[in-house]
Structures are given as structure tokens and as C-alpha cells.
Design an enzyme around this catalytic site. Structure first.
Site, PDB file in Angstrom:
ATOM      1  N   LYS A 126     -30.099 -16.454 -25.787  1.00  0.00           N
ATOM      2  CA  LYS A 126     -29.477 -16.805 -26.975  1.00  0.00           C
ATOM      3  C   LYS A 126     -30.629 -17.530 -27.681  1.00  0.00           C
ATOM      4  O   LYS A 126     -30.363 -17.497 -28.826  1.00  0.00           O
ATOM      5  CB  LYS A 126     -29.359 -18.448 -26.863  1.00  0.00           C
ATOM      6  N   LYS A 210     -21.844  -7.830 -20.510  1.00  0.00           N
ATOM      7  CA  LYS A 210     -20.646  -8.080 -20.450  1.00  0.00           C
ATOM      8  C   LYS A 210     -19.707  -8.069 -21.732  1.00  0.00           C
ATOM      9  O   LYS A 210     -20.700  -8.361 -22.603  1.00  0.00           O
ATOM     10  CB  LYS A 210     -20.558  -9.890 -19.264  1.00  0.00           C
ATOM     11  N   LYS A 213     -18.106 -13.433 -25.932  1.00  0.00           N
ATOM     12  CA  LYS A 213     -17.493 -13.750 -27.180  1.00  0.00           C
ATOM     13  C   LYS A 213     -17.995 -13.349 -28.854  1.00  0.00           C
ATOM     14  O   LYS A 213     -17.831 -13.007 -29.309  1.00  0.00           O
ATOM     15  CB  LYS A 213     -17.230 -15.175 -27.123  1.00  0.00           C
TER      16      LYS A 213
HETATM   17  P1  TYM Z   1     -17.580 -19.382 -21.727  1.00  0.00           P
HETATM   18  O1  TYM Z   1     -16.988 -20.205 -22.210  1.00  0.00           O
HETATM   19  O2  TYM Z   1     -18.254 -19.010 -21.629  1.00  0.00           O
HETATM   20  O3  TYM Z   1     -16.927 -18.574 -20.452  1.00  0.00           O
HETATM   21  C1  TYM Z   1     -15.522 -19.058 -20.147  1.00  0.00           C
HETATM   22  C2  TYM Z   1     -15.234 -18.867 -19.181  1.00  0.00           C
HETATM   23  O4  TYM Z   1     -15.272 -17.281 -18.697  1.00  0.00           O
HETATM   24  C3  TYM Z   1     -15.357 -16.528 -17.994  1.00  0.00           C
HETATM   25  N1  TYM Z   1     -16.121 -15.454 -17.931  1.00  0.00           N
HETATM   26  C4  TYM Z   1     -15.844 -13.659 -17.865  1.00  0.00           C
HETATM   27  N2  TYM Z   1     -15.725 -13.754 -16.971  1.00  0.00           N
HETATM   28  C5  TYM Z   1     -15.979 -12.000 -16.592  1.00  0.00           C
HETATM   29  N3  TYM Z   1     -15.822 -11.159 -17.003  1.00  0.00           N
HETATM   30  C6  TYM Z   1     -16.659 -11.364 -18.110  1.00  0.00           C
HETATM   31  N4  TYM Z   1     -17.328 -11.019 -18.970  1.00  0.00           N
HETATM   32  C7  TYM Z   1     -16.268 -13.010 -18.835  1.00  0.00           C
HETATM   33  N5  TYM Z   1     -16.686 -14.111 -20.190  1.00  0.00           N
HETATM   34  C8  TYM Z   1     -16.425 -15.130 -19.747  1.00  0.00           C
HETATM   35  C9  TYM Z   1     -16.553 -17.476 -17.585  1.00  0.00           C
HETATM   36  O5  TYM Z   1     -17.703 -17.151 -16.387  1.00  0.00           O
HETATM   37  C10 TYM Z   1     -16.288 -18.518 -17.964  1.00  0.00           C
HETATM   38  O6  TYM Z   1     -15.687 -19.203 -16.098  1.00  0.00           O
HETATM   39  N6  TYM Z   1     -20.948 -22.974 -19.821  1.00  0.00           N
HETATM   40  C11 TYM Z   1     -19.519 -22.272 -19.837  1.00  0.00           C
HETATM   41  C12 TYM Z   1     -18.207 -23.454 -20.130  1.00  0.00           C
HETATM   42  C13 TYM Z   1     -19.120 -25.068 -19.068  1.00  0.00           C
HETATM   43  C14 TYM Z   1     -18.213 -24.358 -17.927  1.00  0.00           C
HETATM   44  C15 TYM Z   1     -18.329 -25.727 -17.911  1.00  0.00           C
HETATM   45  C16 TYM Z   1     -17.876 -24.270 -17.007  1.00  0.00           C
HETATM   46  C17 TYM Z   1     -19.308 -25.875 -20.214  1.00  0.00           C
HETATM   47  N7  TYM Z   1     -18.932 -26.571 -18.918  1.00  0.00           N
HETATM   48  C18 TYM Z   1     -18.740 -26.952 -16.773  1.00  0.00           C
HETATM   49  C19 TYM Z   1     -17.059 -24.835 -15.874  1.00  0.00           C
HETATM   50  C20 TYM Z   1     -17.871 -26.816 -15.508  1.00  0.00           C
HETATM   51  C21 TYM Z   1     -19.031 -21.043 -20.685  1.00  0.00           C
HETATM   52  O7  TYM Z   1     -20.107 -21.286 -22.083  1.00  0.00           O
HETATM   53  O8  TYM Z   1     -18.439 -19.968 -20.246  1.00  0.00           O
END
Ligand code: TYM
Length: 344
Positions: A126, A210, A213
Site C-alpha cells: 500500500k 485476492k 475492496k
Molecule cells: P478487511 O476490512 O480488509 O476485511 C474484513 C474481513 O474480510 C476478509 N477478507 C477476505 N476473506 C476471503 N477472501 C477475500 N478475498 C477477502 N478479503 C477480505 C478479511 O480477511 C477480514 O477478515 N485489518 C483488517 C481489519 C481489522 C481487524 C482488526 C480484523 C482491524 N482490526 C482486529 C481482525 C481483528 C482488514 O482490513 O480487514
């Protein structure tokens, strides 16, 4: 609250293991978020003591328009519930409503070696390189400390996430262990909880990356969004990349593997069963079956989403009460950490 009063409160923990996870409220959620995370959280609510946050502070690392952040928080709260999270059984709260997240985040930053943060895959991709990196927001670098704070504040046993978050959970463990070794047993060390199906949904247009968003924003055919209309879903899946075989069969290319995985995940079968079901069939037949499975899953989610989103007062009330519940737990941990590092 005084320190003494806060220290006396031991929030009830119950017998069930505790989970904490979160999603960033930027842009619409996609099928990967649903299959990799949300759906499992909702289904397994009765097995865990559940904390799910809307990580609006993390979303600021993309420097989004303020109105977009405000809107996305409510949208995500409604989507959490539309996907089956029940505010009676899960604490559904907004990260920035509980000040302890930012407070612990800073302490963790001070205890995290810079090299650990610079080596994170997400930071490298990023923040870019050269000039681009010089202009990148510093929050992209310290992002893992805030995420570790989210998890560690609740003494979470498990962190249910998709596969792409594995490295972030690992660094949270490393940070917790480092502080435990320096300052005594301060933190419970969490484990990642990554399910075998749906943990890595790939882009429909490019199944070697993958589903994400940010790519969905620029490439319309990349992701199925949870609020896509049935015809849009049909169109996107119809155009999904497959491979050059005449029909479904070995060797399976990444595009076909992705469609089979989506089908298996939605229909509750294994990858092997999905392959056996479609072996020798045309890509058209596979795509049509995947489209039906996706639309059947999304229809009730969308119906419920629009009802919930229309009632902002109720949504805000749920989030406000949840923030109070979350803060009760988080503040006790924060105080424990503050004492351990010499701030109290
Ligand atoms: P984020 O917002 O990108 O994604 C949220 C959740 O969706 C899952 N995910 C996927 N699973 C399968 N295939 C995909 N293509 C895919 N894209 C996203 C992610 O693995 C996630 O579970 N850093 C985190 C947010 C966060 C967080 C936390 C998570 C902040 N604090 C504490 C757990 C615990 C994030 O950006 O997820």
C-alpha cells in the site's frame, strides 16, 4: 472512573472462548468479506463470546472523504446485522467510540520494532516505494499496532479472519509476547481462526489476486458486492475468467478453482465434492450454478439490509450501547497495560 474503581471491575467472561474481529468501513463489502469472515462470525455466534468492531480508525489510512466514513459506518453496522450478527449475542461496536483502542495503539507502537512494521506485506504494497512512500500516510506503517490493540484489549482467544489477515494476527501475537516477556504477563496471546473454505476468494477478473475492496473500486468486473442486484451478479460471474480447457476438468485453472470454491463455500460442500459435481460440465453450467448460489445467499441479506439501514436511530442506539459494553472490558485491560509500562 477512578483507577481503583476500574481495577475492581472484572467484566464477566463466561465459559465460551472470546472472539474479536473487525472490518473496515470503506467501500461496499464483497463476497470475500462475506465468505471469509462475516458468514462464519454469524453462524458461530453461539459458540463464542463475540466482539465485532467497525474499524473506522483503520479506514482513515486511506484518507477517505469524511462523509463517506460517516455513511460507511452505518452501512457496515446494517450489513453486520443483515448477515446475521445479532446485537443481543454479539457486541457490535465502532472502534473510534472506544478511546482505549487509540490509547493502547500508541503504547504498542512504542514497543514494536520498526523493522517488524516495515516488513509487513500490506505496508509494502500500500505504501509503494520511493516518492510514493514518502507521501504515504504514517498510519499505514503503524496499522498493525492499532489492530493488535483491537484484539488485545478484549483478551480475545481467537481472531476469525480471512487468510489475508494471517500476517496481521501473527504480528499481534508477536507484539503481545514481546510485552509479556518484558513486562510480565500483560496480554492473553490470541490465535487466528481461519476456516478451510472461503478464506481466500479471488478476483473474478484476475483469479491470481485476492478479491479486494480497493480493486473493486476501479474494476467493475473484479468483485461481487453484497448489495449487487441479481442481474449484476449474473453479468459479473458470466464474464469471470476461466481457462482454456473445453469444460471443467483437470488441470483446474485458478479462475475455475475460484468459482468451484465459491460454490462449495455457499452450498456447504467440500472443494472435492464441487469438482466431482461439475467435472465434464461446461463453464456456462458452472457459472449459472454459482450465480444462483450467490443470489440465493444475497437476497435475504439485501432485504434485511435495506430495512435496517432505513432506521438510523435504532442503528445508532445499538452502536452506542455496544460501545459502552466494549469500553467496560477495554478500559480494564488498558489500565493493566498502563500500570505494566509505568504510566500509572
Ligand atoms: P478487511 O476490512 O480488509 O476485511 C474484513 C474481513 O474480510 C476478509 N477478507 C477476505 N476473506 C476471503 N477472501 C477475500 N478475498 C477477502 N478479503 C477480505 C478479511 O480477511 C477480514 O477478515 N485489518 C483488517 C481489519 C481489522 C481487524 C482488526 C480484523 C482491524 N482490526 C482486529 C481482525 C481483528 C482488514 O482490513 O480487514
Amino acid at each position: 472512573m477512578s483507577d481503583a474503581a476500574a481495577a475492581d471491575i472484572v467484566p464477566p467472561r463466561g465459559d465460551r472462548p472470546r472472539v474479536l474481529s473487525g472490518i473496515q468501513p470503506t467501500f461496499q463489502l464483497h463476497l470475500g468479506n462475506y465468505l471469509g469472515a462475516l458468514r462464519h462470525w454469524a453462524r458461530e455466534q453461539d459458540s463464542y463470546d463475540n466482539y465485532f468492531c467497525i474499524v473506522d480508525l483503520h479506514a482513515l489510512t486511506a484518507v477517505p472523504d469524511p462523509e463517506l466514513v460517516r455513511n460507511s459506518v452505518l452501512e457496515l453496522a446494517a450489513l453486520y446485522m443483515a448477515c446475521g450478527l445479532d446485537p443481543e449475542r454479539s457486541v457490535l461496536f465502532v472502534q473510534s467510540h472506544v478511546a482505549a483502542h487509540a490509547q493502547l495503539g500508541w503504547i504498542l507502537e512504542c514497543y514494536t520494532p520498526l523493522g517488524w512494521l516495515e516488513r509487513m506485506t500490506q505496508f509494502k504494497s500500500k505504501a509503494g516505494a520511493g516518492r510514493e512512500r514518502e507521501r504515504a500516510p504514517a498510519g499505514l506503517l503503524t496499522y498493525p499496532d492499532l489492530m493488535a490493540a483491537d484484539i488485545l484489549l478484549y483478551d480475545a482467544d481467537y481472531v476469525p479472519v480471512g487468510d489475508d489477515q494471517r500476517q496481521h494476527v501473527e504480528i499481534s501475537r508477536d507484539i503481545a509476547q514481546r510485552i509479556n516477556s518484558l513486562r510480565g504477563e500483560v496480554f492473553r496471546v490470541p490465535e487466528p481462526l481461519i476456516r478451510s473454505t472461503g478464506a481466500r476468494v479471488m478476483g473474478l477478473d484476475d483469479p491470481t489476486t485476492k478479491m479486494s475492496k480497493s480493486t473493486a473500486l476501479t474494476k467493475a468486473g473484479h468483485a461481487i458486492l453484497l448489495l449487487d442486484l441479481p442481474d449484476t451478479v449474473r453479468h459479473k460471474i458470466g464474464r469471470a475468467t476461466t481457462d482454456t480447457n473445453p469444460s471443467v476438468g483437470e488441470p483446474i485453472g485458478p479462475g475455475v478453482a475460484n468459482l468451484l470454491e465459491i460454490h462449495a463455500s455457499l452450498r456447504g460442500t467440500s472443494r472435492e465434492e464441487a469438482l466431482a459435481q461439475f467435472a465434464g460440465k461446461s463453464y456456462g453450467a458452472l457459472k449459472s450454478a454459482v450465480t444462483d448460489a450467490v443470489n440465493e445467499a444475497l437476497e435475504p441479506v439485501q432485504k434485511r439490509y435495506y430495512e435496517l439501514r432505513a432506521d438510523e436511530a435504532t442503528l445508532r442506539g445499538i452502536l452506542a450501547r455496544a460501545a459502552e459494553r466494549a469500553a467496560t472490558v477495554a478500559n480494564v485491560t488498558l489500565l493493566r497495560v498502563q500500570r505494566a509500562v509505568g504510566l500509572r
